[in-house]
Design a protein around this motif. Structure first.
Motif, PDB file in Angstrom:
ATOM      1  N   ASP A  60       0.839  -1.197   0.000  1.00 47.01           N
ATOM      2  CA  ASP A  60       0.000   0.000   0.000  1.00 47.01           C
ATOM      3  C   ASP A  60       0.879   1.254   0.000  1.00 47.01           C
ATOM      4  O   ASP A  60       0.689   2.162   0.794  1.00 47.01           O
ATOM      5  CB  ASP A  60      -1.022  -0.043   1.148  1.00 47.01           C
ATOM      6  CG  ASP A  60      -2.039  -1.162   0.949  1.00 47.01           C
ATOM      7  OD1 ASP A  60      -2.922  -1.021   0.080  1.00 47.01           O
ATOM      8  OD2 ASP A  60      -1.906  -2.219   1.605  1.00 47.01           O
ATOM      9  N   HIS A  88      -4.908  -0.817   5.210  1.00 45.51           N
ATOM     10  CA  HIS A  88      -4.016   0.285   5.613  1.00 45.51           C
ATOM     11  C   HIS A  88      -3.945   0.428   7.132  1.00 45.51           C
ATOM     12  O   HIS A  88      -3.574   1.485   7.642  1.00 45.51           O
ATOM     13  CB  HIS A  88      -4.423   1.626   4.980  1.00 45.51           C
ATOM     14  CG  HIS A  88      -4.370   1.644   3.487  1.00 45.51           C
ATOM     15  ND1 HIS A  88      -4.227   2.811   2.767  1.00 45.51           N
ATOM     16  CD2 HIS A  88      -4.434   0.645   2.563  1.00 45.51           C
ATOM     17  CE1 HIS A  88      -4.223   2.530   1.467  1.00 45.51           C
ATOM     18  NE2 HIS A  88      -4.359   1.223   1.318  1.00 45.51           N
ATOM     19  N   ASP A 147      -0.647  -2.710  -4.301  1.00 45.79           N
ATOM     20  CA  ASP A 147      -1.063  -1.305  -4.276  1.00 45.79           C
ATOM     21  C   ASP A 147       0.163  -0.400  -4.271  1.00 45.79           C
ATOM     22  O   ASP A 147       0.353   0.442  -3.389  1.00 45.79           O
ATOM     23  CB  ASP A 147      -2.020  -0.989  -3.113  1.00 45.79           C
ATOM     24  CG  ASP A 147      -3.488  -1.229  -3.478  1.00 45.79           C
ATOM     25  OD1 ASP A 147      -3.737  -1.730  -4.611  1.00 45.79           O
ATOM     26  OD2 ASP A 147      -4.369  -0.935  -2.659  1.00 45.79           O
ATOM     27  N   HIS A 184      -2.821  -9.641  -1.131  1.00 50.40           N
ATOM     28  CA  HIS A 184      -3.115  -8.250  -0.802  1.00 50.40           C
ATOM     29  C   HIS A 184      -4.304  -8.115   0.158  1.00 50.40           C
ATOM     30  O   HIS A 184      -4.247  -7.381   1.133  1.00 50.40           O
ATOM     31  CB  HIS A 184      -3.395  -7.453  -2.084  1.00 50.40           C
ATOM     32  CG  HIS A 184      -3.630  -5.999  -1.844  1.00 50.40           C
ATOM     33  ND1 HIS A 184      -2.634  -5.143  -1.432  1.00 50.40           N
ATOM     34  CD2 HIS A 184      -4.757  -5.233  -1.926  1.00 50.40           C
ATOM     35  CE1 HIS A 184      -3.125  -3.917  -1.275  1.00 50.40           C
ATOM     36  NE2 HIS A 184      -4.412  -3.946  -1.575  1.00 50.40           N
ATOM     37  N   HIS A 242      -5.668  -1.473  -6.603  1.00 47.90           N
ATOM     38  CA  HIS A 242      -5.314  -0.269  -7.358  1.00 47.90           C
ATOM     39  C   HIS A 242      -4.352  -0.599  -8.505  1.00 47.90           C
ATOM     40  O   HIS A 242      -4.418   0.037  -9.559  1.00 47.90           O
ATOM     41  CB  HIS A 242      -4.713   0.800  -6.433  1.00 47.90           C
ATOM     42  CG  HIS A 242      -5.734   1.457  -5.558  1.00 47.90           C
ATOM     43  ND1 HIS A 242      -6.134   2.767  -5.727  1.00 47.90           N
ATOM     44  CD2 HIS A 242      -6.466   0.969  -4.522  1.00 47.90           C
ATOM     45  CE1 HIS A 242      -7.055   3.054  -4.810  1.00 47.90           C
ATOM     46  NE2 HIS A 242      -7.272   1.981  -4.070  1.00 47.90           N
ATOM     47  N   HIS A 251      -4.096  -3.921   2.366  1.00 47.46           N
ATOM     48  CA  HIS A 251      -5.415  -3.532   1.878  1.00 47.46           C
ATOM     49  C   HIS A 251      -6.210  -2.620   2.811  1.00 47.46           C
ATOM     50  O   HIS A 251      -6.824  -1.673   2.342  1.00 47.46           O
ATOM     51  CB  HIS A 251      -6.227  -4.786   1.536  1.00 47.46           C
ATOM     52  CG  HIS A 251      -7.433  -4.558   0.681  1.00 47.46           C
ATOM     53  ND1 HIS A 251      -7.441  -3.681  -0.391  1.00 47.46           N
ATOM     54  CD2 HIS A 251      -8.678  -5.100   0.723  1.00 47.46           C
ATOM     55  CE1 HIS A 251      -8.645  -3.703  -0.952  1.00 47.46           C
ATOM     56  NE2 HIS A 251      -9.405  -4.542  -0.297  1.00 47.46           N
ATOM     57  N   HIS A 311       1.108   3.209  -2.669  1.00 49.30           N
ATOM     58  CA  HIS A 311       0.242   4.219  -3.274  1.00 49.30           C
ATOM     59  C   HIS A 311       0.982   5.456  -3.747  1.00 49.30           C
ATOM     60  O   HIS A 311       0.600   6.596  -3.436  1.00 49.30           O
ATOM     61  CB  HIS A 311      -0.900   4.594  -2.309  1.00 49.30           C
ATOM     62  CG  HIS A 311      -1.943   3.520  -2.189  1.00 49.30           C
ATOM     63  ND1 HIS A 311      -2.708   3.112  -3.257  1.00 49.30           N
ATOM     64  CD2 HIS A 311      -2.327   2.757  -1.131  1.00 49.30           C
ATOM     65  CE1 HIS A 311      -3.523   2.149  -2.867  1.00 49.30           C
ATOM     66  NE2 HIS A 311      -3.305   1.903  -1.584  1.00 49.30           N
TER      67      HIS A 311
HETATM   68 ZN    ZN Z   1      -4.397   0.207  -0.691  1.00 47.44          ZN
END
Ligand code: ZN
Length: 240
Positions: free
Chosen positions: A8, A151, A36, A115, A63, A149, A10
Motif C-alpha cells: 500500500d 491500511h 497497491d 493483498h 489499485h 489492503h 500508493h
Molecule cells: Zn491500498
C-alpha cells in the motif's frame, strides 16, 4: 534472514524511500511487496521503478489492477477514481502490463502473501475483525500469512480461537497460525501518519511492525502541484 514486507505504497515516494532506508539500516536483505504500488499519491512511475528494481516477490493490489486496465471496472470512491485516472495517464504500456501480470497470491519460503484476503482474494474483501480473519485463516495452509489492503497494521493469531495480538513486537509460537496486516507505507489509516511496514526475522521467528517518519510536506506539495485532489494531501497528515 530479515525480510522487509511492505505494501500500500500508493505512489508515495517519500514514504517508500524512508521505509527502505530504515529496512537497510536494520539489516533487511530480503524484500516482499504486498501490492497497491500505485494510486492516490503523486509518484506512480518512481515507486513502480523502485519495486521493479528490487526484483522481489510482489502480489497485485486492487489499485494495481485498476491502473493496469483501460477503465476502472469496480465502483471505487471518487477520490480513488480521480487519482487512478491520473495514474493511468502516466503509466507506460509496459508498466501497465507489469502490473497486470502480477499474481494475486504467492508463497515465499514458508509464508503466504496476498493483498486482501485468502478466502476471496479476487474480490478484494477487507479483514477488519476476528470474523473476517477466521474466514481467511480457513484457506491459510502456511503458519504465517501477510496481507495489506485495510491500511491498518494488525496481527491475528489462531489456536483454538482467533484473537488479535500485539503487532509491534511478536514472537511466533509453534502450532499456531498468524495473519499479519503490515499496514500502509503511503497512506496509513489508523490515525498515525507515519509509514508502516513489517520486519520478519526468520532466524529469531519474530514479527515487528515499524512506523517511520518521512517528509510528509514534500509528499503533500507534490500532490497539490500535480493537481490531484487536495483531500489526498490533507489525509496524509491525519493518517486517515
Ligand atoms: Zn491500498
Amino acid at each position: 534472514m530479515k525480510f522487509a514486507i511492505f505494501g500500500d505504497i500508493h505512489s508515495n515516494l517519500h514514504a517508500l524511500e524512508a521505509v527502505l532506508a530504515d529496512a537497510e539500516n536494520l539489516g533487511c536483505t530480503q524484500h516482499v511487496c504486498m501490492g497497491d504500488i500505485v494510486g492516490y499519491n503523486a509518484f506512480p512511475c518512481e515507486c513502480l521503478a523502485i519495486v521493479r528494481d528490487l526484483d522481489c516477490p510482489t502480489v497485485k493490489g486492487n489499485h494495481d489492477e485498476q491502473a493496469s486496465m483501460a477503465i476502472s471496472q469496480e465502483g471505487l470512491n471518487p477520490l480513488a477514481e480521480e487519482a487512478l485516472d491520473w495514474t493511468r495517464d502516466r503509466l507506460a504500456p509496459d508498466e501497465r502490463q507489469w502490473l497486470r501480470e502480477l499474481r494475486i497470491q504467492r508463497q515465499v519460503r514458508d509464508f503466504t502473501i496476498v493483498h486482501a484476503t485468502l478466502d476471496t482474494p479476487h474480490k478484494w474483501g477487507y479483514i477488519t475483525n476476528q470474523l473476517d480473519a477466521a474466514a481467511s485463516f480457513s484457506y491459510q495452509l502456511t503458519g504465517l500469512c501477510f496481507v495489506g489492503h485495510t491500511h491498518v497494521p494488525r496481527a491475528y493469531m489462531r489456536n483454538a480461537t482467533v484473537q488479535t495480538v500485539a503487532h509491534d513486537q511478536l514472537s511466533i509460537q509453534p502450532n499456531r497460525k498468524y495473519l499479519i496486516n503490515v499496514g500502509s507505507v503511503g497512506q496509513p489509516r489508523d490515525g498515525d501518519w507515519r509509514a508502516s511496514y513489517c520486519i520478519h526475522d526468520t532466524d529469531e521467528q519474530t514479527i515487528s511492525i515499524r512506523r517511520i517518519p518521512y517528509d510528509i510536506a514534500a509528499a503533500q506539495q507534490a500532490i497539490l502541484d500535480e493537481g490531484l485532489p487536495r483531500k489526498l494531501a490533507a489525509r496524509l497528515a491525519v493518517g486517515r
